[in-house]
Write an enzyme that holds these catalytic residues in place. Sequence first.
Site, PDB file in Angstrom:
ATOM      1  N   LYS A 104     -14.676 -15.499  15.968  1.00 13.54           N
ATOM      2  CA  LYS A 104     -16.123 -15.340  16.215  1.00 13.54           C
ATOM      3  C   LYS A 104     -16.887 -16.617  15.851  1.00 13.54           C
ATOM      4  O   LYS A 104     -17.696 -17.117  16.634  1.00 13.54           O
ATOM      5  CB  LYS A 104     -16.701 -14.171  15.376  1.00 13.54           C
ATOM      6  CG  LYS A 104     -16.055 -12.831  15.636  1.00 13.54           C
ATOM      7  CD  LYS A 104     -16.686 -11.723  14.807  1.00 13.54           C
ATOM      8  CE  LYS A 104     -16.524 -11.871  13.301  1.00 13.54           C
ATOM      9  NZ  LYS A 104     -15.109 -11.826  12.828  1.00 13.54           N
ATOM     10  N   ARG A 129     -22.420  -4.894  11.916  1.00 12.59           N
ATOM     11  CA  ARG A 129     -21.076  -4.498  11.507  1.00 12.59           C
ATOM     12  C   ARG A 129     -20.977  -2.993  11.289  1.00 12.59           C
ATOM     13  O   ARG A 129     -19.886  -2.492  10.989  1.00 12.59           O
ATOM     14  CB  ARG A 129     -20.722  -5.214  10.204  1.00 12.59           C
ATOM     15  CG  ARG A 129     -19.739  -6.376  10.353  1.00 12.59           C
ATOM     16  CD  ARG A 129     -19.508  -6.980   8.992  1.00 12.59           C
ATOM     17  NE  ARG A 129     -18.306  -7.740   8.886  1.00 12.59           N
ATOM     18  CZ  ARG A 129     -18.244  -9.073   9.018  1.00 12.59           C
ATOM     19  NH1 ARG A 129     -19.317  -9.768   9.309  1.00 12.59           N
ATOM     20  NH2 ARG A 129     -17.097  -9.701   8.862  1.00 12.59           N
ATOM     21  N   ARG A 153      -7.495 -21.153   7.442  1.00 15.30           N
ATOM     22  CA  ARG A 153      -8.895 -21.495   7.735  1.00 15.30           C
ATOM     23  C   ARG A 153      -9.518 -22.376   6.655  1.00 15.30           C
ATOM     24  O   ARG A 153      -9.370 -22.129   5.474  1.00 15.30           O
ATOM     25  CB  ARG A 153      -9.703 -20.201   7.867  1.00 15.30           C
ATOM     26  CG  ARG A 153     -11.216 -20.409   7.899  1.00 15.30           C
ATOM     27  CD  ARG A 153     -11.947 -19.280   8.547  1.00 15.30           C
ATOM     28  NE  ARG A 153     -11.867 -18.015   7.843  1.00 15.30           N
ATOM     29  CZ  ARG A 153     -12.377 -16.881   8.310  1.00 15.30           C
ATOM     30  NH1 ARG A 153     -12.985 -16.867   9.491  1.00 15.30           N
ATOM     31  NH2 ARG A 153     -12.258 -15.765   7.630  1.00 15.30           N
ATOM     32  N   ARG A 213     -12.605 -20.302   1.812  1.00 15.71           N
ATOM     33  CA  ARG A 213     -13.334 -19.136   1.327  1.00 15.71           C
ATOM     34  C   ARG A 213     -12.555 -18.363   0.270  1.00 15.71           C
ATOM     35  O   ARG A 213     -11.350 -18.169   0.408  1.00 15.71           O
ATOM     36  CB  ARG A 213     -13.671 -18.218   2.509  1.00 15.71           C
ATOM     37  CG  ARG A 213     -14.834 -18.740   3.320  1.00 15.71           C
ATOM     38  CD  ARG A 213     -15.003 -18.015   4.613  1.00 15.71           C
ATOM     39  NE  ARG A 213     -14.908 -16.564   4.509  1.00 15.71           N
ATOM     40  CZ  ARG A 213     -15.050 -15.752   5.538  1.00 15.71           C
ATOM     41  NH1 ARG A 213     -15.305 -16.245   6.741  1.00 15.71           N
ATOM     42  NH2 ARG A 213     -14.960 -14.452   5.377  1.00 15.71           N
ATOM     43  N   ARG A 227     -10.636  -6.098   4.361  1.00 14.40           N
ATOM     44  CA  ARG A 227     -11.616  -6.457   5.395  1.00 14.40           C
ATOM     45  C   ARG A 227     -11.217  -5.882   6.753  1.00 14.40           C
ATOM     46  O   ARG A 227     -12.062  -5.434   7.528  1.00 14.40           O
ATOM     47  CB  ARG A 227     -11.763  -7.979   5.465  1.00 14.40           C
ATOM     48  CG  ARG A 227     -12.605  -8.520   4.303  1.00 14.40           C
ATOM     49  CD  ARG A 227     -12.313  -9.964   3.986  1.00 14.40           C
ATOM     50  NE  ARG A 227     -12.594 -10.849   5.090  1.00 14.40           N
ATOM     51  CZ  ARG A 227     -12.087 -12.079   5.198  1.00 14.40           C
ATOM     52  NH1 ARG A 227     -11.277 -12.539   4.273  1.00 14.40           N
ATOM     53  NH2 ARG A 227     -12.401 -12.830   6.215  1.00 14.40           N
TER      54      ARG A 227
HETATM   55  P1  ADP Z   1     -13.946 -15.278  12.530  1.00 17.12           P
HETATM   56  O1  ADP Z   1     -15.302 -15.922  12.495  1.00 17.12           O
HETATM   57  O2  ADP Z   1     -13.825 -14.241  13.604  1.00 17.12           O
HETATM   58  O3  ADP Z   1     -13.538 -14.735  11.191  1.00 17.12           O
HETATM   59  P2  ADP Z   1     -12.946 -18.010  12.895  1.00 17.12           P
HETATM   60  O4  ADP Z   1     -13.672 -18.501  14.082  1.00 17.12           O
HETATM   61  O5  ADP Z   1     -13.364 -18.511  11.558  1.00 17.12           O
HETATM   62  O6  ADP Z   1     -12.878 -16.393  12.904  1.00 17.12           O
HETATM   63  O7  ADP Z   1     -11.401 -18.344  13.120  1.00 17.12           O
HETATM   64  C1  ADP Z   1     -10.419 -18.096  12.103  1.00 17.12           C
HETATM   65  C2  ADP Z   1      -9.464 -19.299  12.034  1.00 17.12           C
HETATM   66  O8  ADP Z   1      -8.679 -19.351  13.212  1.00 17.12           O
HETATM   67  C3  ADP Z   1     -10.185 -20.646  11.936  1.00 17.12           C
HETATM   68  O9  ADP Z   1      -9.439 -21.478  11.057  1.00 17.12           O
HETATM   69  C4  ADP Z   1     -10.154 -21.186  13.379  1.00 17.12           C
HETATM   70  O10 ADP Z   1     -10.088 -22.619  13.407  1.00 17.12           O
HETATM   71  C5  ADP Z   1      -8.879 -20.565  13.942  1.00 17.12           C
HETATM   72  N1  ADP Z   1      -9.015 -20.169  15.365  1.00 17.12           N
HETATM   73  C6  ADP Z   1     -10.107 -19.696  15.998  1.00 17.12           C
HETATM   74  N2  ADP Z   1      -9.847 -19.403  17.297  1.00 17.12           N
HETATM   75  C7  ADP Z   1      -8.531 -19.696  17.487  1.00 17.12           C
HETATM   76  C8  ADP Z   1      -7.652 -19.622  18.616  1.00 17.12           C
HETATM   77  N3  ADP Z   1      -8.067 -19.179  19.821  1.00 17.12           N
HETATM   78  N4  ADP Z   1      -6.375 -20.010  18.444  1.00 17.12           N
HETATM   79  C9  ADP Z   1      -5.934 -20.460  17.230  1.00 17.12           C
HETATM   80  N5  ADP Z   1      -6.705 -20.564  16.132  1.00 17.12           N
HETATM   81  C10 ADP Z   1      -7.995 -20.182  16.253  1.00 17.12           C
HETATM   82  P1  ADP Z   2     -15.143 -13.018   8.970  1.00 17.19           P
HETATM   83  O1  ADP Z   2     -15.585 -14.236   9.741  1.00 17.19           O
HETATM   84  O2  ADP Z   2     -13.827 -13.234   8.317  1.00 17.19           O
HETATM   85  O3  ADP Z   2     -15.228 -11.792   9.798  1.00 17.19           O
HETATM   86  P2  ADP Z   2     -17.732 -13.101   7.655  1.00 17.19           P
HETATM   87  O4  ADP Z   2     -17.980 -14.502   7.238  1.00 17.19           O
HETATM   88  O5  ADP Z   2     -18.405 -12.638   8.884  1.00 17.19           O
HETATM   89  O6  ADP Z   2     -16.150 -12.849   7.742  1.00 17.19           O
HETATM   90  O7  ADP Z   2     -18.137 -12.108   6.468  1.00 17.19           O
HETATM   91  C1  ADP Z   2     -17.638 -12.296   5.157  1.00 17.19           C
HETATM   92  C2  ADP Z   2     -18.038 -11.120   4.288  1.00 17.19           C
HETATM   93  O8  ADP Z   2     -19.467 -11.055   4.194  1.00 17.19           O
HETATM   94  C3  ADP Z   2     -17.629  -9.750   4.790  1.00 17.19           C
HETATM   95  O9  ADP Z   2     -16.304  -9.394   4.389  1.00 17.19           O
HETATM   96  C4  ADP Z   2     -18.680  -8.846   4.136  1.00 17.19           C
HETATM   97  O10 ADP Z   2     -18.389  -8.625   2.779  1.00 17.19           O
HETATM   98  C5  ADP Z   2     -19.926  -9.712   4.205  1.00 17.19           C
HETATM   99  N1  ADP Z   2     -20.709  -9.497   5.451  1.00 17.19           N
HETATM  100  C6  ADP Z   2     -20.938 -10.396   6.441  1.00 17.19           C
HETATM  101  N2  ADP Z   2     -21.690  -9.868   7.414  1.00 17.19           N
HETATM  102  C7  ADP Z   2     -21.931  -8.586   7.043  1.00 17.19           C
HETATM  103  C8  ADP Z   2     -22.648  -7.495   7.640  1.00 17.19           C
HETATM  104  N3  ADP Z   2     -23.251  -7.618   8.845  1.00 17.19           N
HETATM  105  N4  ADP Z   2     -22.684  -6.324   6.967  1.00 17.19           N
HETATM  106  C9  ADP Z   2     -22.094  -6.169   5.762  1.00 17.19           C
HETATM  107  N5  ADP Z   2     -21.399  -7.144   5.163  1.00 17.19           N
HETATM  108  C10 ADP Z   2     -21.319  -8.349   5.781  1.00 17.19           C
END
Ligand code: ADP
Ligand code: ADP
Length: 218
Positions: free
Chosen positions: A13, A88, A127, A161, A172
Amino acid sequence: MNLILLGPPGAGKGTQAELLAAKHGLVQLSTGAMLRAAVKAGTEVGRQADAIMKKGGLVSDDIVVRIIKERIAEPDCAKGFILDGFPRTLPQAAALENMLKSSKLRVDAVVELKVDDEAMVARIAGRFSCAKCGAGYHDAFKPTKVAGVCDSCGSTEFSRRADDNAETVKARLLEYYKQTSPLVGYYYAKSALETVDGMGSIEGVSAAIEGAIEKLRG
Ligand code: ADP
Ligand code: ADP
Ligand code: ZN
């Protein structure tokens, strides 16, 4: 144009929101990043969120809705925004709908990123991000072009993180299936949702998302 990206932790995302924001001139709104900033700044919200985030739980709807409501009201969001990590829960989705309605705005497209659970864990394990500008990277899948130097801003400081560990990831993921995945049906029923295969390359997924947005905006 206002967009929502849905998907489990590690689905891509943040990565795709960064690309969409640059391509379409949208503001990227990541509640996770906002909450991490609040934790770092030691605000009251940060203190409340910290313990929950460390355990992989969801921060209360009240807190995140308030944060997003204040941020969306800022003038830069008028050019369009992309929500990454919000809503969420169903109550968050309802709150979003109300706040947009009162500003005569709407969500133009919701894109769900689908990934295998194993791929997700591997993505989270590698990541890291730039400590200065927040650009996202991965040890194996998206390394910096020059080792140790951010592609976007040239900084040499990076961070990982606290919640990107094997234990918290399980919690999560469970929260995603229990609380967030019902939003897929919610937006599908509103004819606002397209699902994209998130298992391809970053560029491949990006192209698929652009196609999905075009289809929804028809
Ligand atoms: P999210 O915001 O959904 O938690 P991220 O965008 O932070 O996910 O992506 C998680 C990890 O995977 C990051 O280190 C990112 O660089 C990597 N990543 C994202 N998209 C891809 C993909 N299509 N293929 C391989 N690695 C990816
Ligand atoms: P990821 O990219 O791995 O999905 P995020 O960076 O979006 O993780 O979120 C990290 C943490 O922040 C979540 O595990 C949750 O604890 C909190 N968080 C983020 N967005 C929300 C939301 N919309 N509602 C509740 N908790 C949230
Ligand atoms: Zn940087």
